[in-house]
Design an enzyme around this catalytic site. Structure first.
Site, PDB file in Angstrom:
ATOM      1  N   ARG A  67      19.094  28.945  22.919  1.00  0.00           N
ATOM      2  CA  ARG A  67      18.108  29.514  22.001  1.00  0.00           C
ATOM      3  C   ARG A  67      18.728  29.962  20.683  1.00  0.00           C
ATOM      4  NH1 ARG A  67      15.796  34.375  24.950  1.00  0.00           N
ATOM      5  NH2 ARG A  67      17.818  34.235  25.953  1.00  0.00           N
ATOM      6  N   CYS A  87      39.704  60.919  22.043  1.00  0.00           N
ATOM      7  CA  CYS A  87      39.268  60.477  23.376  1.00  0.00           C
ATOM      8  C   CYS A  87      39.455  61.614  24.374  1.00  0.00           C
ATOM      9  CB  CYS A  87      40.049  59.249  23.820  1.00  0.00           C
ATOM     10  SG  CYS A  87      39.655  58.807  25.527  1.00  0.00           S
ATOM     11  N   CYS A 116      42.078  60.822  27.414  1.00  0.00           N
ATOM     12  CA  CYS A 116      43.501  60.509  27.258  1.00  0.00           C
ATOM     13  C   CYS A 116      44.382  61.677  27.708  1.00  0.00           C
ATOM     14  CB  CYS A 116      43.810  60.168  25.792  1.00  0.00           C
ATOM     15  SG  CYS A 116      43.464  58.441  25.389  1.00  0.00           S
ATOM     16  N   ASN A 132      30.780  51.329  34.176  1.00  0.00           N
ATOM     17  CA  ASN A 132      30.200  50.602  33.048  1.00  0.00           C
ATOM     18  C   ASN A 132      31.342  50.208  32.125  1.00  0.00           C
ATOM     19  OD1 ASN A 132      27.699  51.309  34.148  1.00  0.00           O
ATOM     20  ND2 ASN A 132      27.586  53.174  32.926  1.00  0.00           N
ATOM     21  N   HIS A 173      37.145  54.461  33.175  1.00  0.00           N
ATOM     22  CA  HIS A 173      36.623  55.478  34.084  1.00  0.00           C
ATOM     23  C   HIS A 173      35.475  54.901  34.910  1.00  0.00           C
ATOM     24  CE1 HIS A 173      33.672  55.656  30.810  1.00  0.00           C
ATOM     25  NE2 HIS A 173      32.849  56.301  31.621  1.00  0.00           N
ATOM     26  N   GLN A 221      31.988  56.348  37.456  1.00  0.00           N
ATOM     27  CA  GLN A 221      31.144  57.501  37.700  1.00  0.00           C
ATOM     28  C   GLN A 221      30.631  57.458  39.124  1.00  0.00           C
ATOM     29  OE1 GLN A 221      28.270  58.657  34.481  1.00  0.00           O
ATOM     30  NE2 GLN A 221      28.897  56.701  33.625  1.00  0.00           N
ATOM     31  N   CYS A 265      23.901  40.140  61.011  1.00  0.00           N
ATOM     32  CA  CYS A 265      24.002  40.801  59.715  1.00  0.00           C
ATOM     33  C   CYS A 265      23.885  39.740  58.616  1.00  0.00           C
ATOM     34  CB  CYS A 265      25.343  41.533  59.608  1.00  0.00           C
ATOM     35  SG  CYS A 265      25.811  41.952  57.908  1.00  0.00           S
ATOM     36  N   CYS A 317      27.151  39.129  56.803  1.00  0.00           N
ATOM     37  CA  CYS A 317      28.127  38.354  57.581  1.00  0.00           C
ATOM     38  C   CYS A 317      27.774  36.863  57.505  1.00  0.00           C
ATOM     39  CB  CYS A 317      28.134  38.811  59.039  1.00  0.00           C
ATOM     40  SG  CYS A 317      28.992  40.373  59.315  1.00  0.00           S
ATOM     41  N   HIS A 373      26.354  45.970  55.379  1.00  0.00           N
ATOM     42  CA  HIS A 373      27.726  45.543  55.108  1.00  0.00           C
ATOM     43  C   HIS A 373      28.051  46.010  53.684  1.00  0.00           C
ATOM     44  CE1 HIS A 373      30.487  42.038  56.427  1.00  0.00           C
ATOM     45  NE2 HIS A 373      31.043  42.472  55.317  1.00  0.00           N
TER      46      HIS A 373
END
Lengths: 356, 356
Positions: free
Chosen positions: B23, B39, B42, B154, B167, B169, B197, B200, B293
């Site tokens: 597109r 930061c 740090c 993220n 990091h 969360q 399962c 599995c 699982h």
């Protein structure tokens, strides 16, 4: 203080955490630059799109040439294709089930001018847009093998728009999307338990709550109790009706006005302006449903979805809906033409006024 | 050709439409600029965060000072707050139900260095990270009033990260998020119907399918059949176990290696690199579940969610999972250390090889 809120229709929780807006950011939020390429939706560039399937045209103009107000064209890069109906599934076992992507994917180009928002159209132009939407639904009702129509608009790059020029998209499918199915199921459960349409009940209570935004003769706008996004706003017809395509001419005129005003207020609150506008309506082939109520949801791209949203289906919304509604009402009151209609409240958290 | 695919666990359809990548775009996709501020994660800036609740430290170093490898701190801008347990709901009627946002929201700072990805850590450092995750789950198991833990990362501004420094969360809640509930319910229904399962079964079939990416002694990576996002990749332990916190020391060492390799391949395919990494695991208080699982999902921010996704819960994915897996395998084969483990297939769509 953060609060966990549950959606009254579907089993979906949100966290309202108004402290999250103060977070430090390493990344600047800047409007995206335009690439400056030729716009395939501008008047004069009609050859850049597939041939139109519907249009609103000046007398004497030719299809797929200039002289139009609205064009509906098949999506050049469709997510689904008409004509795959009846083909066998490509996969069909316990773990893998696939079906040919039968369906219709159209683009509604809503102005020949290179503008990006319904707020940049006149009220009469928005009336034409809504009439076009209604007509597409009416046509798709008799199209074989379709169960649902999703009509939506992505406004702004942050909300997933790939092209700036004002347009909406319509995707019609042979099945009911999962969120729509959950909404129908939740609304039916509410009706079975209480004998009432959950959306009709919302109309009564939200219009006089601190979450009310605007009330016209035929429509009510409010920020829903369990808003997923900051400044999320829903617009409901005051009349109970399950299918959008049953909207009357009078309702279209009223909705054109309400949409323009509410979107203008949202575009003032969310900078750069970016939102998804989604029509929620009953399945195509269903009879009128007493438990479902069509409506419009405006979902601003206020905070980006991240691991928590995609992993848990759980949203963190940094703006209380009561606060969002108050800001939207204040913007509406500053707009002279909408002053009379905005739901005014001196004490947003306590006073409850009847609808104007 | 587009294809409609159904997730084998939850009732969720996706459209795979590989034509959508072509597109035109008005908006340039450019990496976000960093704001260049201090930061808070740090080494040396420990006073910028709340006091640590757990850390991996050099002998002789003091809490909340330098000399650490990993720090776990309460989120300074928490979405949920510990201590609200037992408070009455703020709203509780047919349309509005809210609860105090009881829960735990922590940040795991995974390196004292200002890097952004697990691929920039050594394998030994990733082992420490995974051990820290396990320890947090063990501690939260005895925390009152919690049902679920969402552990997620993220990576990249496009995936919703607000800070660049590496990091993760962790959000622990008194209820099960809706997507997790749907996954548990779907897995249980599969087990009740087949006695097996569903994960599995996926391990057995996906590892030898064109969607297989990497197989180690203890873990298997593949692009799921109904991928919502381009280059979406799941990593499952080969051993059936429902709770992540039951991971063994040997499994941690193996997973550290697999994670680094798979993420490196994803970061090569998705530019600029941006993804959410989410741990899916059974509810905190549950006994071992034979139908569930635990696993890791890597969800690249490859195409922005828009009206269709938010309105219908329906994703359009522009990359076939078979194509994505082939690209990821090719990247892995170019990495000398992972060559032996990648699932090699000469004819991606037909040949089925046993696991190495």
């Amino acid at each position: 203080m953060p609060e966990l809120r549950k959606d009254p229709v579907i089993d979906r929780w949100v966290i309202i955490a108004d402290n999250r807006g103060e977070r430090p950011r390493d990344f600047e939020i800047a409007p995206r630059r335009s690439t400056g390429r030729l716009c395939p939706f501008c008047e004069g560039n009609e050859r850049e799109t597939p041939n139109e399937v519907q249009s609103v045209r000046d007398p004497g103009s030719s299809p797929n040439g200039p002289g139009w107000k609205i064009r509906v064209v098949p999506n050049k890069f469709p997510a689904v294709c008409d004509g795959d109906l009846g083909k066998p599934p490509a996969y069909d076992d316990a773990l893998c089930h696939a079906e040919p992507a039968h369906g219709v994917h159209e683009v509604i180009i809503e102005s020949p001018r290179h503008v990006s928002s319904l707020t940049q159209l006149t009220k009469d132009e928005v009336v034409l847009v809504l009439q076009t939407y209604r007509r597409r639904f009416e046509i798709l009702e008799s199209h074989p093998g379709l169960s649902s129509v999703m009509l939506f608009k992505n406004m702004g790059a942050e909300a997933g728009a790939s092209l700036e020029h004002i347009h909406s998209q319509l995707i019609a499918l042979p099945m009911i999307p999962s969120l729509q199915a959950a909404e129908l199921q939740g609304a039916k459960a509410h009706f079975d338990a209480s004998g009432r349409c959950v959306f009709c009940r919302m109309l009564l209570s939200e219009s006089v709550s601190p979450r009310g935004v605007l009330g016209s003769e035929r429509f009510t706008a409010f920020c829903p109790f369990a808003s997923r996004f900051g400044y999320e706003t829903w617009i409901l017809p005051n009349r109970h009706v399950s299918h959008f395509q049953r909207i009357t001419d009078d309702e279209i005129v009223d909705l054109a006005d309400v949409l323009r005003k509410v979107l203008k207020a949202v575009e003032t609150a969310v900078l750069p302006p970016a939102y998804n506008l989604v029509f929620h309506t009953a399945p195509l082939g269903d009879p009128p449903l007493e438990y479902y109520h069509w409506h419009v949801e405006i979902l601003p791209a206020f905070a980006k979805a991240a691991g928590f949203e995609w992993g848990g289906g759980f949203h963190i919304n940094p703006v209380y809906p009561e606060q969002a509604a108050q800001e939207l009402r204040q913007t509406l009151e500053k707009t002279p033409e909408s002053k009379d209609e905005s739901i005014r409240q001196t004490e947003a958290n306590s006073e409850r006024l009847p609808m104007p």
